[in-house]
Design an enzyme around this catalytic site. Structure first.
Site, mmCIF file in Angstrom:
data_model
loop_
_atom_site.group_PDB
_atom_site.id
_atom_site.type_symbol
_atom_site.label_atom_id
_atom_site.label_comp_id
_atom_site.label_asym_id
_atom_site.label_seq_id
_atom_site.Cartn_x
_atom_site.Cartn_y
_atom_site.Cartn_z
ATOM 1 N N GLU A 188 7.891 -8.517 9.385
ATOM 2 C CA GLU A 188 7.309 -7.853 8.222
ATOM 3 C C GLU A 188 7.554 -6.346 8.270
ATOM 4 O O GLU A 188 7.783 -5.713 7.238
ATOM 5 C CB GLU A 188 5.804 -8.128 8.156
ATOM 6 C CG GLU A 188 5.451 -9.542 7.770
ATOM 7 C CD GLU A 188 5.774 -9.819 6.308
ATOM 8 O OE1 GLU A 188 4.874 -9.785 5.465
ATOM 9 O OE2 GLU A 188 6.968 -10.069 6.018
ATOM 10 N N THR B 212 8.029 -4.877 -2.880
ATOM 11 C CA THR B 212 6.797 -4.812 -2.105
ATOM 12 C C THR B 212 6.451 -3.384 -1.701
ATOM 13 O O THR B 212 5.284 -2.970 -1.757
ATOM 14 C CB THR B 212 6.903 -5.695 -0.850
ATOM 15 O OG1 THR B 212 7.182 -7.042 -1.253
ATOM 16 C CG2 THR B 212 5.608 -5.673 -0.059
#
Length: 309
Positions: free
Chosen positions: A130, A183
């Protein structure tokens, strides 16, 4: 065993009121990874499908390989793997696309090596995927993808994660519209401070969500699906979001909100029949503004990643 094929599921992060602390896994979509032993200590990404050529094959910058590299370094192992990644969901979908790749990769490596670590101990390595993908090693996608179920991240320092039981008849309707939300951009627009009133209201809904899930109180779950902090800001990035949300609730959903950073939207329903109606209603709402969308209906996936034959 020299090769293994693993599926890791998509996830819904935040779950309305639980920004960066709530996440759940669904049955589909998800990513598939094939990991094969090499005779040297290199990590090589051999192939990526389903990404339209957008993802790098540089093993130091891809979410599927970085967790494997970190995992091997932690164990002090000089082992090499070839990696084939099959993307089964859109990039930047708000469904935990990078998390599914990260989890599938490190889970596969651990299995091939005889499981030197328990599955829950793989979480810090998956989180590094991530960090590569979006600049933040948050766990609200990778934790449910790895552990399955509905997951709460109580703390990041130290990392403290636990699962919450959910009602058997709780269904998730997911819709991914054909629009793109980055994102990093979706995190950048968020405010660093919130008012005391909003914080208090949000804490009440977080508590209500947990209590509703654990007691199978569907009405309480629905009442708790109100986000006073994140949704009002991120919703501006999703065309016709409020029309889609209204369509979901009118079709019988308990509640509806943004999945992760968006643009995907999710809704909770009691029972599959209602969840199917909700998914169809959300799809129609997007189509009315000429946006094509893909829908999924699922219970909350308790298994997490799995080995495919």
């Amino acid at each position: 065993m020299d090769s293994i094929r693993v599926f890791a599921p998509a996830t819904v992060a935040n779950v309305a009121c639980g920004f960066d602390i709530f996440g759940l896994a669904v049955d589909n979509p998800g990513d598939e990874v094939i990991l094969t032993r090499r005779n040297d200590n290199k990590i090589v990404i051999r192939e990526i499908t389903g990404d339209a050529g957008k993802l790098t094959i540089d093993e130091t910058r891809n979410a599927v390989s970085v967790p494997v590299i970190k995992y091997l370094a932690h164990l002090g192992l000089q082992t090499g793997f070839d990696i084939v990644l099959h993307k089964k969901m859109a990039l930047g979908s708000g469904l935990g696309s990078s998390s599914a790749s990260s989890v599938a990769g490190v889970f596969a490596a651990n299995k091939l090596l005889g499981e030197p670590l328990s599955t829950d101990k793989l979480l810090p390595f998956a989180m590094e995927g991530e960090r590569v993908a979006c600049g933040s090693a948050h766990a609200d996608n990778v934790a449910p993808a790895l552990l399955g179920g509905f997951v709460v991240i109580r703390s990041y320092a130290p990392l403290d994660v636990f699962k919450v039981p959910v009602p058997d008849n709780l269904y998730v309707s997911l819709i991914h519209p054909d629009v793109e939300v980055n994102t990093k951009d979706a995190r950048h627009i968020l405010k660093n401070e919130v008012s005391m009133n909003k914080a208090i209201s949000q804490m009440g809904n977080v508590s209500g969500m947990i209590a509703g899930l654990m007691s199978s109180d569907y009405a309480l779950i629905g009442r708790s699906m109100v986000d006073f902090i994140i949704e009002p800001i991120r919703s501006i990035l999703i065309p016709s979001f409020f029309e889609v949300k209204m369509a979901a609730t009118e079709a019988g959903a308990l509640g509806c909100s943004i999945s992760g950073a968006g643009p995907s939207v999710f809704a909770f329903s009691e029972g599959r029949e209602t969840a199917e109606k909700v998914a169809a209603a959300m799809k129609t709402a997007f189509e009315q503004v000429n946006i094509q969308a893909t829908t999924y209906v699922s219970t909350i996936n308790q298994a997490g990643p799995k080995i495919l034959e």
